[in-house]
Design a protein around this motif. Structure first.
Motif, mmCIF file in Angstrom:
data_model
loop_
_atom_site.group_PDB
_atom_site.id
_atom_site.type_symbol
_atom_site.label_atom_id
_atom_site.label_comp_id
_atom_site.label_asym_id
_atom_site.label_seq_id
_atom_site.Cartn_x
_atom_site.Cartn_y
_atom_site.Cartn_z
ATOM 1 N N HIS A 14 75.916 5.942 56.600
ATOM 2 C CA HIS A 14 76.795 5.149 55.737
ATOM 3 C C HIS A 14 76.849 5.727 54.327
ATOM 4 N N LEU A 15 75.690 6.077 53.794
ATOM 5 C CA LEU A 15 75.638 6.606 52.434
ATOM 6 C C LEU A 15 76.423 7.908 52.316
ATOM 7 N N MET A 16 76.244 8.803 53.276
ATOM 8 C CA MET A 16 76.956 10.078 53.241
ATOM 9 C C MET A 16 78.465 9.876 53.377
ATOM 10 N N ALA A 17 78.870 8.930 54.224
ATOM 11 C CA ALA A 17 80.302 8.681 54.424
ATOM 12 C C ALA A 17 80.931 8.116 53.152
ATOM 13 N N VAL A 18 80.245 7.168 52.517
ATOM 14 C CA VAL A 18 80.786 6.583 51.281
ATOM 15 C C VAL A 18 80.898 7.634 50.192
ATOM 16 N N LEU A 19 79.843 8.462 50.022
ATOM 17 C CA LEU A 19 79.873 9.499 48.984
ATOM 18 C C LEU A 19 80.964 10.531 49.271
ATOM 19 N N LEU A 22 84.426 8.852 48.524
ATOM 20 C CA LEU A 22 84.637 8.724 47.074
ATOM 21 C C LEU A 22 84.830 10.086 46.422
ATOM 22 N N GLY A 23 84.086 11.083 46.885
ATOM 23 C CA GLY A 23 84.255 12.420 46.329
ATOM 24 C C GLY A 23 85.647 12.971 46.587
ATOM 25 N N CYS A 24 86.150 12.791 47.791
ATOM 26 C CA CYS A 24 87.501 13.269 48.117
ATOM 27 C C CYS A 24 88.554 12.555 47.287
ATOM 28 N N LEU A 25 88.421 11.225 47.168
ATOM 29 C CA LEU A 25 89.396 10.478 46.384
ATOM 30 C C LEU A 25 89.313 10.860 44.902
ATOM 31 N N VAL A 231 93.977 13.003 52.023
ATOM 32 C CA VAL A 231 93.929 13.068 53.491
ATOM 33 C C VAL A 231 92.501 13.290 53.972
ATOM 34 N N PHE A 232 91.754 14.176 53.280
ATOM 35 C CA PHE A 232 90.357 14.402 53.646
ATOM 36 C C PHE A 232 89.552 13.107 53.512
ATOM 37 N N GLY A 233 89.776 12.354 52.448
ATOM 38 C CA GLY A 233 89.072 11.095 52.255
ATOM 39 C C GLY A 233 89.384 10.097 53.352
ATOM 40 N N ILE A 234 90.654 10.009 53.733
ATOM 41 C CA ILE A 234 91.043 9.107 54.822
ATOM 42 C C ILE A 234 90.405 9.558 56.136
ATOM 43 N N ALA A 235 90.362 10.880 56.348
ATOM 44 C CA ALA A 235 89.754 11.398 57.581
ATOM 45 C C ALA A 235 88.276 11.051 57.648
ATOM 46 N N TRP A 240 84.137 7.952 60.214
ATOM 47 C CA TRP A 240 83.016 7.013 60.027
ATOM 48 C C TRP A 240 83.210 5.767 60.897
ATOM 49 N N ILE A 241 84.406 5.221 60.869
ATOM 50 C CA ILE A 241 84.693 4.029 61.675
ATOM 51 C C ILE A 241 84.586 4.344 63.168
ATOM 52 N N SER A 242 85.084 5.528 63.563
ATOM 53 C CA SER A 242 85.024 5.889 64.991
ATOM 54 C C SER A 242 83.570 6.045 65.460
#
Length: 281
Positions: A14-19, A22-25, A231-235, A240-242
């Motif tokens: 979770h932590l890696m996905a959030v970071l 946020l980094g991509c955005l 797009v990278f952030g959305i991916a 993460w959800i998948s």
């Protein structure tokens, strides 16, 4: 039972996905900001602009409306100053100090006058001797930036004007002060031939050139980078959800499989004879 997605190994995910999201955005927003920066071609050099100045007569006619797209245009004109009709107009310095613009009509060969803004003096120097150097005698050639007439909101500050002063630089007001047909707008003086001779007591300050155009110029390259980072952030979020859904589906399937594998004894042994049949035998 502890919720499976709160297991220690998932907390790191979770932590890696959030970071990562946020980094991509954040990088996408940074590229979006850079995409709005003006191109280098939009940032002009005032000295080069003056070297290519256009004769004001080629842009305007006396008494004609001045289009707003001519504002900040480098212009040149020649004529004779009418020093007797020099006026002061309330204005703020670039630092916000109260004072006056010094304006004077430059009478051209056709009898019309161009309003020339010679510079700025502080409030307490308005009546001081030598605060404003005299204009050159005879024919003078001036170069500067064409500015639109000042409205009520651009006169600098509220001041009670007296004799020798005018509320703002506007041909609508100056036409009642000067006996000439006027070109609309005014010229902020940058260069002059012959040059003014400023005495030791002179407090006349040159007005800085106008800022470059502020219109947004979109840089398509940076804009595409911004879209890619989004797009990278959305991916990242979708991946993460998948992962979480797959984890929950696998656990659900394991529970259902375990429950389906435990059968009742009667079902395992096959059909049993009914009570009625046993009595009949």
């Amino acid at each position: 039972m502890r919720f499976p997605l709160l297991h220690p190994r998932w907390l790191g995910t979770h932590l890696m996905a959030v970071l990562a999201a946020l980094g991509c955005l954040g990088l996408g927003y940074w590229q979006y900001e850079r995409a709005q920066e003006p191109d280098r071609s939009a940032i002009t050099n005032p000295v080069e602009d003056l070297a290519r100045a256009t004769d004001i007569g080629a842009l305007l006619e006396p008494g004609a409306y001045m289009p707003l797209d001519l504002a900040n245009e480098a212009v040149r004109t020649s004529g004779v100053y009418d020093a007797e009709n020099q006026l002061l107009s309330p204005a703020l310095s670039p630092e916000g100090e109260e004072g006056y613009y010094v304006i004077v009509p430059l009478v051209t060969d056709d009898g019309a006058a161009v309003t020339v803004n010679r510079g700025w003096i502080p409030l307490d120097a308005a009546g001081a001797d030598g605060a404003v150097p005299p204009v050159p005698d005879g024919e003078a050639t001036v170069s500067g930036w064409l500015m639109p007439p000042q409205g009520e909101a651009t006169r600098g500050y509220t001041a009670i004007v007296s004799e020798g002063q005018i509320a703002r630089i506007s041909s609508a007001l100056l036409v009642n002060e000067w006996p000439y047909p006027l070109y609309e707008g005014y010229v902020t003086l940058a260069e002059q031939t012959p040059a003014e001779t400023a005495g030791a007591a002179s407090q006349l300050r040159e007005i800085p050139p106008p800022d470059p155009p502020q219109e947004i110029t979109w840089n398509i390259k940076n804009l595409s980078y911004a879209a890619q980072w989004v797009v990278f952030g959305i991916a990242v979020v979708v991946f993460w959800i998948s992962l979480m859904r797959r984890e929950l589906d696998e656990r659900r399937a394991a529970r259902e499989g375990g429950a389906g594998g435990t059968a009742s004894p009667s079902a395992a042994d096959g059909p049993q004879p009914s009570v009625a049949g046993a009595t009949a035998d």
